[in-house]
Design an enzyme around this catalytic site. Structure first.
Site, PDB file in Angstrom:
ATOM      1  N   GLU A   1       4.514  -5.093   7.185  1.00 28.79           N
ATOM      2  CA  GLU A   1       3.533  -4.394   8.060  1.00 28.79           C
ATOM      3  C   GLU A   1       4.019  -3.955   9.565  1.00 28.79           C
ATOM      4  OE1 GLU A   1       2.487  -6.794   5.559  1.00 28.79           O
ATOM      5  OE2 GLU A   1       1.175  -5.664   4.275  1.00 28.79           O
TER       6      GLU A   1
ATOM      7  N   GLU B   1      -0.293  -9.654  -0.711  1.00 28.83           N
ATOM      8  CA  GLU B   1      -1.510  -9.832  -0.970  1.00 28.83           C
ATOM      9  C   GLU B   1      -2.222 -10.029  -2.199  1.00 28.83           C
ATOM     10  OE1 GLU B   1      -2.814  -6.770   2.146  1.00 28.83           O
ATOM     11  OE2 GLU B   1      -3.400  -8.473   3.185  1.00 28.83           O
TER      12      GLU B   1
ATOM     13  N   ALA C   1       0.370  -1.176  -0.213  1.00 33.55           N
ATOM     14  CA  ALA C   1       0.108  -0.011   0.029  1.00 33.55           C
ATOM     15  C   ALA C   1       0.795   0.737  -0.185  1.00 33.55           C
ATOM     16  CB  ALA C   1      -0.464  -0.171   1.418  1.00 33.55           C
TER      17      ALA C   1
ATOM     18  N   GLY D   1       0.818  -5.427   0.626  1.00 38.32           N
ATOM     19  CA  GLY D   1      -0.768  -5.147   0.202  1.00 38.32           C
ATOM     20  C   GLY D   1       0.045  -6.037  -1.894  1.00 38.32           C
TER      21      GLY D   1
HETATM   22  C1  LIG Z   1      -4.082  -3.559  -5.095  1.00 43.55           C
HETATM   23  C2  LIG Z   1      -4.125  -4.334  -3.323  1.00 43.55           C
HETATM   24  C3  LIG Z   1      -3.554  -3.596  -2.029  1.00 43.55           C
HETATM   25  C4  LIG Z   1      -3.903  -3.936  -0.939  1.00 43.55           C
HETATM   26  C5  LIG Z   1      -3.297  -2.753   0.060  1.00 43.55           C
HETATM   27  C6  LIG Z   1      -3.504  -3.685   1.271  1.00 43.55           C
HETATM   28  C7  LIG Z   1      -2.327  -3.180   2.912  1.00 43.55           C
HETATM   29  C8  LIG Z   1      -1.912  -3.494   3.144  1.00 43.55           C
HETATM   30  C9  LIG Z   1      -0.932  -2.746   3.857  1.00 43.55           C
HETATM   31  C10 LIG Z   1       0.617  -2.746   3.443  1.00 43.55           C
HETATM   32  O1  LIG Z   1       1.473  -2.542   2.213  1.00 43.55           O
HETATM   33  S1  LIG Z   1       2.162  -1.348   4.299  1.00 43.55           S
HETATM   34  C11 LIG Z   1       3.024  -1.266   2.995  1.00 43.55           C
HETATM   35  C12 LIG Z   1       3.960  -2.738   3.209  1.00 43.55           C
HETATM   36  N1  LIG Z   1       5.577  -2.282   2.227  1.00 43.55           N
HETATM   37  C13 LIG Z   1       6.016  -1.572   2.663  1.00 43.55           C
HETATM   38  O2  LIG Z   1       6.447  -2.209   4.360  1.00 43.55           O
HETATM   39  C14 LIG Z   1       7.821  -1.682   2.222  1.00 43.55           C
HETATM   40  C15 LIG Z   1       8.230  -0.372   2.244  1.00 43.55           C
HETATM   41  N2  LIG Z   1       9.467  -0.583   1.281  1.00 43.55           N
HETATM   42  C16 LIG Z   1      10.429  -0.833   1.749  1.00 43.55           C
HETATM   43  O3  LIG Z   1      10.118  -1.650   2.343  1.00 43.55           O
HETATM   44  C17 LIG Z   1      11.410  -0.609   1.178  1.00 43.55           C
HETATM   45  O4  LIG Z   1      11.404   0.718   0.863  1.00 43.55           O
HETATM   46  C18 LIG Z   1      11.667  -1.486  -0.707  1.00 43.55           C
HETATM   47  C19 LIG Z   1      10.451  -1.178  -1.337  1.00 43.55           C
HETATM   48  C20 LIG Z   1      12.593  -2.376   0.122  1.00 43.55           C
HETATM   49  C21 LIG Z   1      12.238  -0.679  -1.964  1.00 43.55           C
HETATM   50  O5  LIG Z   1      13.469  -0.174  -1.140  1.00 43.55           O
HETATM   51  P1  LIG Z   1      14.926   1.175  -1.075  1.00 43.55           P
HETATM   52  O6  LIG Z   1      16.063   0.645  -0.106  1.00 43.55           O
HETATM   53  O7  LIG Z   1      15.278   0.001  -2.729  1.00 43.55           O
HETATM   54  O8  LIG Z   1      13.845   1.660  -1.423  1.00 43.55           O
HETATM   55  P2  LIG Z   1      14.107   3.158  -0.493  1.00 43.55           P
HETATM   56  O9  LIG Z   1      14.521   4.244  -0.695  1.00 43.55           O
HETATM   57  O10 LIG Z   1      13.744   2.176   0.681  1.00 43.55           O
HETATM   58  O11 LIG Z   1      12.140   3.438  -0.801  1.00 43.55           O
HETATM   59  C22 LIG Z   1      12.328   4.629  -1.947  1.00 43.55           C
HETATM   60  C23 LIG Z   1      11.578   5.688  -2.366  1.00 43.55           C
HETATM   61  O12 LIG Z   1       9.638   4.591  -2.672  1.00 43.55           O
HETATM   62  C24 LIG Z   1       9.276   5.169  -1.455  1.00 43.55           C
HETATM   63  N3  LIG Z   1       8.461   3.912  -0.873  1.00 43.55           N
HETATM   64  C25 LIG Z   1       8.755   2.554  -0.706  1.00 43.55           C
HETATM   65  N4  LIG Z   1       7.429   1.252  -0.879  1.00 43.55           N
HETATM   66  C26 LIG Z   1       6.287   2.561  -0.415  1.00 43.55           C
HETATM   67  C27 LIG Z   1       5.175   2.208  -0.476  1.00 43.55           C
HETATM   68  N5  LIG Z   1       4.749   1.367   0.753  1.00 43.55           N
HETATM   69  N6  LIG Z   1       4.346   3.355   0.072  1.00 43.55           N
HETATM   70  C28 LIG Z   1       4.887   4.286  -0.287  1.00 43.55           C
HETATM   71  N7  LIG Z   1       6.091   5.407  -0.411  1.00 43.55           N
HETATM   72  C29 LIG Z   1       7.170   3.870  -0.698  1.00 43.55           C
HETATM   73  C30 LIG Z   1       9.842   5.340  -0.067  1.00 43.55           C
HETATM   74  O13 LIG Z   1       9.638   5.950   0.399  1.00 43.55           O
HETATM   75  C31 LIG Z   1      11.189   6.468  -1.048  1.00 43.55           C
HETATM   76  O14 LIG Z   1      10.753   7.434  -1.410  1.00 43.55           O
HETATM   77  P3  LIG Z   1      11.967   8.676  -1.398  1.00 43.55           P
HETATM   78  O15 LIG Z   1      10.568   9.812  -1.699  1.00 43.55           O
HETATM   79  O16 LIG Z   1      12.891   7.960  -2.660  1.00 43.55           O
HETATM   80  O17 LIG Z   1      11.956   8.747   0.103  1.00 43.55           O
END
Ligand SMILES: CCCCCC/C=C/CC(=O)SCCNC(=O)CCNC(=O)[C@H](O)C(C)(C)COP(=O)(O)OP(=O)(O)OC[C@H]1O[C@@H](n2cnc3c(N)ncnc32)[C@H](O)[C@@H]1OP(=O)(O)O
Length: 694
Positions: free
Chosen positions: A123, A103, A61, A100
């Site tokens: 999460e 999921e 998400a 997500g």
């Molecule tokens: C279609 C069905 C949808 C169902 C949804 C149901 C809800 C579910 C709950 C969730 O999904 S909660 C989110 C779960 N995901 C995470 O926790 C992943 C978080 N991200 C990471 O762990 C890392 O970013 C990565 C994906 C492993 C990538 O790592 P990397 O070191 O390559 O880059 P970063 O510097 O960490 O990230 C780059 C950039 O992207 C932004 N970002 C990453 N993930 C998200 C996200 N989930 N949402 C919004 N933004 C995200 C991060 O903030 C960086 O942004 P910046 O502006 O460049 O700093």
């Protein structure tokens, strides 16, 4: 936010497109819902593949949206509908499938993962739990005691070293006839160990000891218990209740705050404010790129009317861009002015005025006076001498070229042009600013045309010489498009505009009043010269924007290129005027002459130390000219053809056209052949002169 296309005639391919990690924002969910509806209702579609753009399936998400009210389609019904659909859906997982994203993969009927893909539910680190059925489905798929790798566990159906999307499409085609019931994970029963209660109690104790007071892991254990003991419809209700408690807790807010704080802390930057001088097409695009990444921009024009037009265009672009990305337009970051004096405090200036050295020098002299001493002064010149501009300032070490390509807010390439006096810090700042703006930045040396445009000249020259000799624009374009270019050289030139090159030729004395009247026909400055491009421009034909160029278009700005009898006529008249007997030219000759001349100039650039390595040149051509990626770039292509063959063919063509120096094989090419043709990655070792900064 998601691209929908039909591949192999019957597979709907849905590609999530939300960089950098394809987080499932409300806009992405909306696009998935729309695409799925299309796929399920189209009788031609027999299977669906879901993948993510740029090597990342889905990072979950969009965490930024957690701060506001839930927008877009509700999650659980969206995912349930995918699972319940009557057509097989295959997830093609590259990079990450997290939260997500995982999921989403779990509701697909099959999962194909690249061997380096990472799947999981992080999460808990954000103070919540997977709440779109994740806890319930995963446990039904792998059982409670599982803890090993995905394939063994049955999380994924196939692991591949190849392109997961291509493998998934083939997999989907094979899955069409198979029953789907057993593939719906929510219908499975969770495999439980006999001592479930004891196991979960022990885990609870461990968690309490390891993370005292932390709520999310305990909630996860309760969700696991629900998956083990309740039917799916009850389990998912329990999952939702647990999520509601966590979601509104201070712990979730704190953990999500930490996620972004950690990333923000790493974003130390020298550049917080910038100015763009000149609000033509390029200036506007650059200004939008800067504002997109949160840099405040002072936009300067020389006249009130131009400033107002520029202002309106920039606002329109920002609004459209923001709408597309589902964010609010950053209009507050902009100030529009007629006065350079307003630039006294900015961190960096990008000059984007008319391509005229005298004008640019005046601007740089003025900037030297008004900007604070630490301000970086950058020029977007497409080929003029950056050092000559540095020389008129009080800070030559802070002057660098930032050569964007049109349209600047779309094209990925940025050439960072290192003048001999640009300091390493200045170059590093420009490179990192480019990266921050989402560009592919390549450091290049300060030579006329830099790398992309310098190489383009021999490529275009060959195409126009081939016209003289008997080919047509359509034939040449077709040969290059068959090679893999999206557009041949003439269609591309019509798109870019023919007037810029015409002006450059005039300024360099190749055309117009500065031409030596004693020059023999079709020769300028001691070498072969084709007059046809100038003749096309003299007729006011500048390409798509004027409704005609090498082709004709149905209107000004039209994109549908049609062969133009007028050009055909012009070619015939030209050939007969200069006594040229047209001949049949093979596609092989077209491709070889254009591409070998291109690569030959690349060897020259390496030899002069104007690019650090062949890979840099290839990246410039992939991102700055649409060189077909499957050919690797001009230098890699030359290595694939075989340097010995490239050398022989260039020798052959140079012999036939001795008045074309660009066909004379470069000494570096000869050296590489002589020393046993090393692989591309080793060419650098054979280059004698290297630019001090590259
Ligand atoms: C279609 C069905 C949808 C169902 C949804 C149901 C809800 C579910 C709950 C969730 O999904 S909660 C989110 C779960 N995901 C995470 O926790 C992943 C978080 N991200 C990471 O762990 C890392 O970013 C990565 C994906 C492993 C990538 O790592 P990397 O070191 O390559 O880059 P970063 O510097 O960490 O990230 C780059 C950039 O992207 C932004 N970002 C990453 N993930 C998200 C996200 N989930 N949402 C919004 N933004 C995200 C991060 O903030 C960086 O942004 P910046 O502006 O460049 O700093």
């Amino acid at each position: 936010m998601a691209r929908y296309e039909l591949v192999k005639r019957s597979v709907a391919l849905i590609t999530l497109t939300n960089p950098p990690v394809n987080a499932s924002s409300s806009a992405v969910r909306h696009a998935i819902a729309k695409s799925m509806k299309c796929a399920l209702s189209d009788p031609e579609v027999t299977a669906v593949v879901i993948c993510g753009e740029n090597g990342s399936f889905c990072g979950g998400a969009d965490i930024r949206e957690f701060a506001g009210p839930l927008k877009g389609p509700p999650l659980v019904p969206l995912l349930d509908a995918i699972e319940a659909g009557e057509k097989p859906v295959v997830a093609a997982i590259e990079g990450v499938a997290l939260g997500g994203g995982f999921e989403l993969a779990l509701v697909c009927h099959y999962r194909i993962a690249h061997s380096k893909a990472r799947l999981g539910f992080p999460e808990v680190t954000l103070g919540i739990l997977p709440a779109a059925g994740g806890t319930q489905r995963l446990l039904r798929l792998i059982g409670i005691p599982a803890a090993a790798i995905s394939l063994k566990l049955g999380i994924v159906d196939q692991v591949t070293e190849q392109n997961a999307c291509e493998v998934a499409v083939e997999f989907a085609l094979r899955a069409v006839a198979k029953p789907l019931l057993s593939r719906r994970v929510s219908m499975l029963t969770t495999r439980c160990p006999p001592d479930l209660d004891a196991l979960l109690d022990a885990v609870t104790m461990q968690v309490k000891k390891k993370a005292p007071g932390v709520m999310a892991p305990l909630a996860c254990i309760q969700a696991v218990r629900a998956a083990a003991t309740m039917p799916y419809y009850k389990g998912i209700k329990r999952e939702g209740e647990l999520m509601a408690t966590l979601f509104n807790s201070g712990q979730a807010w704190a953990l999500q705050y930490c996620f972004f704080a950690q990333r923000t802390a790493g974003k130390w930057t020298l550049i917080r404010s910038a100015a763009v001088i000149g609000l033509g097409t390029m200036g506007r695009g650059i200004a939008v790129c800067l504002a997109r990444v949160g840099i405040s921009v002072i936009a300067v024009e020389s006249e009130k009317k131009l400033l107002e037009t520029g202002r309106q265009m920039v606002i329109g672009m920002l609004e459209r861009d923001a709408k597309r990305r589902g964010v609010s337009a950053s209009l507050n970051l902009f100030k529009f002015t007629l006065s350079l004096h307003d630039l006294k405090d900015v961190d960096l200036v990008i000059e984007v005025v008319f391509e005229d050295m005298a004008l640019k020098k005046r601007v740089f002299q003025e900037l030297s006076k008004v900007c604070r001493p630490a301000t970086l002064l950058c020029t977007n010149t497409s080929g003029l001498d950056v050092d000559a501009l540095a020389g008129v300032t009080d800070r030559p070490h802070l002057v660098v070229g930032m050569h964007f390509f049109s349209p600047a807010h779309v094209m990925k390439l940025l050439e960072v042009v290192c003048g001999p006096r640009s300091s390493s810090e200045t170059i590093a700042t420009a490179m990192s600013l480019g990266k921050r703006m989402g560009k592919v930045s390549v450091a290049v040396g300060n030579c006329p045309g830099f790398v992309r445009n310098r190489m383009l000249k021999p490529y275009i020259d060959q195409a126009t010489f081939l016209l003289e000799e008997g080919a047509t624009p359509e034939q040449i374009d077709k040969a290059l498009e068959d090679f893999g270019f999206a557009m041949g050289v003439f269609r591309m030139s019509d798109l870019a505009g023919l007037d810029v090159g015409w002006r450059v030729r005039k300024e360099s004395g190749l055309n117009g009043s500065d031409v030596d009247p004693e020059s023999p026909p079709r020769r300028r400055q001691g070498r072969r010269y084709c007059l046809i491009p100038d003749m096309v421009c003299e007729q006011g034909r500048f390409g798509q924007k004027t409704g005609g160029g090498w082709y004709m278009y149905d209107k000004r700005g039209g994109t549908n290129a049609k062969p133009d009898p007028l050009i055909q006529n012009l070619l015939e008249t030209y050939r007969s005027k200069y006594g040229i007997q047209p001949r049949n030219i093979s596609n092989q000759e077209i491709v070889e002459r254009c591409l070998f001349a291109l690569a030959n100039e690349g060897f020259g650039i390496l030899e002069d130390g104007m690019a650090a390595r062949p890979e840099d040149i290839d990246v410039i051509y992939l991102f700055g000219y649409g060189f077909p990626r499957h050919r690797g770039g001009p230098m890699f292509y030359a290595s694939m053809v075989g340097l010995e063959r490239v050398l022989k063919r260039l020798e052959h063509y140079h012999q036939a056209h001795p008045d074309v120096p660009h066909l004379k094989p470069s000494p570096l090419l000869k050296t590489l052949v002589a020393c046993g043709i090393p692989p591309v990655q080793k060419w650098r070792e054979h280059i004698k002169t290297m630019h001090s900064h590259l």
